[in-house]
Design a protein around this motif. Structure first.
Motif, PDB file in Angstrom:
ATOM      1  N   SER A  25       0.808  -1.208   0.000  1.00 12.93           N
ATOM      2  CA  SER A  25       0.000   0.000   0.000  1.00 12.93           C
ATOM      3  C   SER A  25       0.843   1.260   0.000  1.00 12.93           C
ATOM      4  O   SER A  25       1.607   1.479   0.922  1.00 12.93           O
ATOM      5  CB  SER A  25      -0.859  -0.007   1.252  1.00 12.93           C
ATOM      6  N   GLY A  26       0.685   2.035  -1.060  1.00 11.22           N
ATOM      7  CA  GLY A  26       1.218   3.387  -1.161  1.00 11.22           C
ATOM      8  C   GLY A  26       2.449   3.733  -0.346  1.00 11.22           C
ATOM      9  O   GLY A  26       3.220   2.882   0.022  1.00 11.22           O
ATOM     10  N   ARG A  27       2.608   4.997  -0.104  1.00 11.61           N
ATOM     11  CA  ARG A  27       3.799   5.467   0.607  1.00 11.61           C
ATOM     12  C   ARG A  27       3.553   5.507   2.098  1.00 11.61           C
ATOM     13  O   ARG A  27       2.418   5.550   2.549  1.00 11.61           O
ATOM     14  CB  ARG A  27       4.239   6.815   0.062  1.00 11.61           C
ATOM     15  N   ASP A  28       4.681   5.516   2.825  1.00 13.48           N
ATOM     16  CA  ASP A  28       4.577   5.429   4.278  1.00 13.48           C
ATOM     17  C   ASP A  28       4.107   6.747   4.883  1.00 13.48           C
ATOM     18  O   ASP A  28       4.063   6.891   6.088  1.00 13.48           O
ATOM     19  CB  ASP A  28       5.907   5.032   4.917  1.00 13.48           C
ATOM     20  N   GLY A  29       3.816   7.721   4.032  1.00 20.09           N
ATOM     21  CA  GLY A  29       3.370   9.004   4.551  1.00 20.09           C
ATOM     22  C   GLY A  29       4.517   9.783   5.150  1.00 20.09           C
ATOM     23  O   GLY A  29       5.664   9.540   4.847  1.00 20.09           O
ATOM     24  N   ASP A  30       4.207  10.712   6.015  1.00 26.39           N
ATOM     25  CA  ASP A  30       5.181  11.646   6.553  1.00 26.39           C
ATOM     26  C   ASP A  30       5.908  10.990   7.719  1.00 26.39           C
ATOM     27  O   ASP A  30       5.645  11.280   8.871  1.00 26.39           O
ATOM     28  CB  ASP A  30       4.421  12.903   7.015  1.00 26.39           C
ATOM     29  N   ALA A 125      15.363  13.285   7.854  1.00 26.76           N
ATOM     30  CA  ALA A 125      13.956  13.199   7.436  1.00 26.76           C
ATOM     31  C   ALA A 125      13.351  11.851   7.803  1.00 26.76           C
ATOM     32  O   ALA A 125      12.146  11.735   8.016  1.00 26.76           O
ATOM     33  CB  ALA A 125      13.855  13.417   5.920  1.00 26.76           C
TER      34      ALA A 125
ATOM     35  N   GLY B 176      -1.758   8.748  -2.923  1.00 31.91           N
ATOM     36  CA  GLY B 176      -0.931   7.867  -2.101  1.00 31.91           C
ATOM     37  C   GLY B 176       0.374   7.534  -2.795  1.00 31.91           C
ATOM     38  O   GLY B 176       1.202   6.811  -2.266  1.00 31.91           O
ATOM     39  N   TYR B 177       0.543   8.061  -3.994  1.00 31.83           N
ATOM     40  CA  TYR B 177       1.786   7.850  -4.731  1.00 31.83           C
ATOM     41  C   TYR B 177       2.243   9.176  -5.307  1.00 31.83           C
ATOM     42  O   TYR B 177       1.489  10.159  -5.325  1.00 31.83           O
ATOM     43  CB  TYR B 177       1.580   6.864  -5.883  1.00 31.83           C
ATOM     44  N   ALA B 235       7.368   5.524  -6.874  1.00 26.97           N
ATOM     45  CA  ALA B 235       6.331   6.507  -6.525  1.00 26.97           C
ATOM     46  C   ALA B 235       5.930   6.406  -5.072  1.00 26.97           C
ATOM     47  O   ALA B 235       5.273   7.290  -4.541  1.00 26.97           O
ATOM     48  CB  ALA B 235       5.104   6.305  -7.418  1.00 26.97           C
ATOM     49  N   SER B 236       6.326   5.315  -4.395  1.00 25.02           N
ATOM     50  CA  SER B 236       5.817   5.142  -3.035  1.00 25.02           C
ATOM     51  C   SER B 236       6.868   5.425  -1.973  1.00 25.02           C
ATOM     52  O   SER B 236       6.745   5.005  -0.844  1.00 25.02           O
ATOM     53  CB  SER B 236       5.263   3.716  -2.868  1.00 25.02           C
ATOM     54  N   GLY B 237       7.911   6.160  -2.364  1.00 24.80           N
ATOM     55  CA  GLY B 237       8.909   6.561  -1.370  1.00 24.80           C
ATOM     56  C   GLY B 237       8.340   7.589  -0.419  1.00 24.80           C
ATOM     57  O   GLY B 237       7.193   8.030  -0.567  1.00 24.80           O
ATOM     58  N   ARG B 238       9.134   7.977   0.556  1.00 28.21           N
ATOM     59  CA  ARG B 238       8.739   8.997   1.510  1.00 28.21           C
ATOM     60  C   ARG B 238       8.234  10.223   0.750  1.00 28.21           C
ATOM     61  O   ARG B 238       8.729  10.510  -0.337  1.00 28.21           O
ATOM     62  CB  ARG B 238       9.968   9.368   2.348  1.00 28.21           C
ATOM     63  N   VAL B 239       7.260  10.936   1.273  1.00 30.66           N
ATOM     64  CA  VAL B 239       6.734  12.120   0.598  1.00 30.66           C
ATOM     65  C   VAL B 239       7.885  13.083   0.341  1.00 30.66           C
ATOM     66  O   VAL B 239       8.701  13.339   1.223  1.00 30.66           O
ATOM     67  CB  VAL B 239       5.656  12.802   1.464  1.00 30.66           C
TER      68      VAL B 239
END
Lengths: 367, 432
Positions: A25-30, A125, B176-177, B235-239
């Motif tokens: 699922s997507g990125r780990d967020g902030d 970060a 989310g990406y 695309a799913s790396g840290r923001v």
């Protein structure tokens, strides 16, 4: 043809779905975003230690002490040295790898103080605390702490010892000296040199001490990469160009490796041994001091420095603020870094036995 | 023909090749899988993939130029020094003359071109062996770097750092990406499918047998799957992180140079010169111009690589470029180029570079020290080339030989394996 497209669409979307599923699922967020050390971290966390290439005994010893000390404290230790030729790129990759592996604290002995800001920023970060060990990392606001010996003091001690040593050999000046400084990419090299010059400059201005080659600028005296062969070559050239019929009384050398190279050069030229300073208490130099060749070295007990660094890691683990004793002097270009400074000790033949009494490796040499 | 044979023959690279020629790719995949297991899944995690590309893009860019130099039968030892020299001048130009950073990049490329013209002049028009010219260049430009930089480390401004440490921007709705990376992946997938369809159309128009339908589809599915996987990972790396800008630069260069070396007369001339320079000259190839071009091109790419490294390091330092030439040369040879010239591909070199990069990265993630990493890399280089040379001498499958296969004129009849095997040694004799 229609069938071709139909099947293609099915197959390709299946492949894409599969890849999507594989990714989770997507990125780990902030994540982390370098928040407060509020709660610390688990006691068995990974601690990364990135050190420069193994060019001096000091770094090898530090690496061993970190490996053992961190393990004793219950952490997992990942201690890495930069390679001999591609030092900066290696260290950058190592710091990144440590961040990826989820290290909670990364201790960095920088190989080039100004070329790590991208990696330090990435570590910060990701919520990693970064401690600069022995060498201040410059141009980054993301450095958390700095642990080091008081390097300006080191330079002052070297300068003073040089003057004392020459006076002991020959009561009256003027004395001919030559100046050497460390690698220009090492932030400390300049600090040592300035410390030494703060003692030597007044004597030079009085004419009591003469730099016979007139090479007093830090750029002329610098030895790239702290390399012994560089110092030996420069000393060879100075002896040929300047000391054909002059007496060389003393040499300011920033560390032991260079000091021994300088002595090798002087011996090779068949000149009498000048007063040569040093630093780091390397085995060969301690032997040399006891034998009366190198005049002095600085004892910056790596044990204490590593111990202090591990204490910082422990404090961070427990969620406390590590102890620092200097919050004003070390500006890295982006911020003033909280620093813990340890006092260095000057060692000559006279106090060698006393200074190394607690050192299992060096103590036997002084007897 | 059985389906299995179909598959073996057609899966990658049209009807004239077979799966074996992708030996290096399989090696790469095997290494990735091995480390993925050994590091508990860290190797393919998005932050590690991003770091891997950022850390190695400059070496891979050097490998592109180095491949062309080596194919032409030369070598360039000066790339590290040229990179450092260009790097320090660009950093200085921004710090001292306050050039805006886009201008500074152009300035850096111009420096690369001037250095390249200098080296190309000695190699092509005076006839000094490239080994000597670039050995001299290595000293010359390393010294130049120290002279200009006074062995200091000079920081570069934020904008410039983008080319080394920047990422595709964040925009659009929150999916989310990273949307930009997703679009890039989509574009790549569309390109792959479009190319496949075009290839089938061309073959049908030329009355050649296109590969069986199901193979085309399988091939597309694999490619699109890989692209989708990579795009989602990046695309799913840290923001704030996504596909690195330096990776984009690399991709553009790989596509452009692959096209150039494979499909244009100028590119084919490089192979002709490297295979047999006399014969090439007699057939009308402008020998001097080709040699001049490859040497000059190498220095321009070296300057670009230097700038990317400086940008990533946020500063130009006196140690920049040390040992880069060796990494680039190793990548090219692992990727199947011949020491004697005339043989090798851009994509092979990139794969060779990635093998080294993944090896390096994986060992680092496992906490293996640089001393042992160097030993392992040395052995891998030796083994990769030795196995290939041995196989070739035995008349068996050779990566070097098979990588060359796409360049051979396609026979109208579907080629069987026996003539292939016969032609291999003959080829070796020419290029050797």
């Amino acid at each position: 043809m229609r069938k071709f497209f139909g099947t293609s669409v099915v197959a390709i979307s299946a492949a894409a779905m599969l890849a999507l599923a594989g990714c989770g699922s997507g990125r780990d967020g902030d994540s982390g975003s370098g928040g407060e050390a509020a709660k610390g971290f688990p006691a068995n966390s990974l601690i990364g230690v990135a050190l420069p290439a193994k060019t001096s005994e000091n770094w090898v010893l530090a690496g061993d002490l970190f490996t053992n000390g961190l393990k004793e404290a219950g952490f997992q230790a990942d201690v890495q040295y930069a390679g001999a030729s591609t030092t900066v790129a290696d260290q950058q990759a190592q710091i990144t790898a440590m961040t990826t592996k989820g290290a909670k604290v990364i201790v960095i002995g920088a190989t080039d103080a100004a070329q790590l800001s991208t990696q330090v920023a990435a570590a910060h970060a990701a919520g990693v605390k970064v401690i600069a060990y022995d060498r201040l990392i410059t141009n980054t606001p993301d450095l958390d702490y700095y642990v080091a010996f008081d390097n300006f003091k080191v330079g002052q001690l070297q300068g003073q010892a040089l003057l004392d040593g020459m006076k002991a050999k020959k009561p009256n000046g003027p004395y001919n000296i030559e100046l050497f400084s460390g690698s220009p990419d090492d932030n400390n090299a300049g600090v040592f040199f300035n410390g030494a010059m703060s003692v030597l400059k007044p004597e030079i201005d009085k004419g009591n001490v003469v730099v016979a080659s007139k090479q007093t600028d830090v750029k002329q005296t610098a030895i790239q990469g702290w390399k012994a062969e560089g110092a030996q070559a420069r000393m060879d050239q100075l002896l040929t160009s300047t000391y054909g019929n002059k007496e060389l009384d003393g040499v300011l050398s920033p560390n032991d490796t260079l000091a021994r190279a300088i002595l090798t050069s002087v011996k090779g030229a068949g000149k009498p041994t000048p007063v040569v300073t040093g630093q780091d208490s390397e085995v060969e130099s301690v032997k040399s001091i006891v034998a009366g060749e190198q005049y002095m070295t600085i004892n910056k007990d790596t044990r204490n420095l590593v111990k202090e660094t591990i204490n910082m890691v422990k404090a961070l683990q427990a969620g406390n603020t590590p102890q620092v004793n200097d919050t004003k002097s070390y500006n890295n270009g982006s911020k003033v870094v909280d620093t813990y400074l340890l006092p260095p000790v000057a060692v000559t033949k006279a106090n060698a036995a006393e200074a190394y009494a607690n050192d299992p490796k060096l103590a036997p040499l002084t007897k | 023909m059985s389906r299995l044979k179909d598959l073996q023959k057609n899966l990658f690279g049209g009807t004239t090749s077979n799966a074996r020629q992708f030996g290096m790719i399989f090696t790469l995949v095997a290494i990735v899988v091995l480390f993925q297991i050994l590091t508990d899944g860290l190797t393919l995690r998005s932050d590690n993939l991003i770091a891997l590309f950022q850390q190695n893009s400059y070496i891979l860019i050097l490998a592109i130029g180095m491949l062309m130099v080596i194919v032409a039968g030369h070598i360039d030892l000066s790339v590290g020094s040229v990179a450092a020299f260009a790097g320090i001048l660009v950093a200085k130009s921004m710090a001292d003359w306050s050039l805006p950073w886009p201008v500074a990049i152009l300035f850096g490329l111009a420096i690369g071109a001037i250095i390249g013209a200098w080296q190309g002049f000695w190699v092509a028009y005076i006839g000094v062996p490239a080994f000597i010219v670039t050995l001299a260049g290595m000293l010359l430009f390393r010294g130049g770097n120290q002279y200009i930089g006074n062995a200091n480390t000079i920081p570069v401004p934020e904008g410039f750092r983008e080319i080394g440490s920047g990422f595709l921007p964040e925009f659009g709705p929150n999916t989310g990406y990273n949307n930009a990376t997703l679009l890039l992946g989509l574009a790549a997938a569309v390109a792959v499918v479009w190319r496949e369809i075009q290839a089938r159309k061309t073959r049908r128009a030329m009355d050649a047998d296109p590969a069986p339908m199901w193979i085309s589809i399988l091939r597309m599915a694999i490619m699109v799957g890989v692209i989708a996987f990579a795009a989602l990972r990046f695309a799913s790396g840290r923001v704030g992180t996504s596909f690195p800008i330096s990776g984009i630069i690399l991709l553009v260069l790989v596509i452009a140079y692959s096209f150039y070396t494979r499909n244009t007369a100028g590119g084919r001339h490089i192979y002709a010169v490297g295979g047999n320079s006399r014969a090439a000259e007699l057939s009308g190839v402008k020998l001097k111009r080709v040699n001049f071009f490859v040497m000059m091109n190498m220095s321009v790419l070296a300057a670009l690589a230097g700038m990317i490294f400086v940008a990533r390091s946020a500063a130009s330092g006196p140690q920049d470029g040390n040992g880069w030439e060796l990494d680039a040369i190793a990548a090219v040879f692992i990727g199947g180029a011949a020491v004697s010239g005339g043989i090798g591909t851009i994509s092979g070199s990139i794969v060779g570079g990635l093998v080294m990069a993944v090896l390096n990265n994986g060992l680092q993630l496992m906490g293996v020290g640089t001393d042992r990493v160097q030993i392992i890399k040395g052995l891998v280089l030796l083994l990769a080339v030795a196995i290939d040379v041995y196989n070739k001498s035995q008349g068996r499958f050779s990566i070097i030989g098979s990588l060359m296969r796409p360049f051979r004129r396609e026979d109208s009849a579907p080629p069987a394996s026996p003539p292939d095997a016969e032609r291999e040694p003959a080829k070796a004799a020419v290029s050797g």
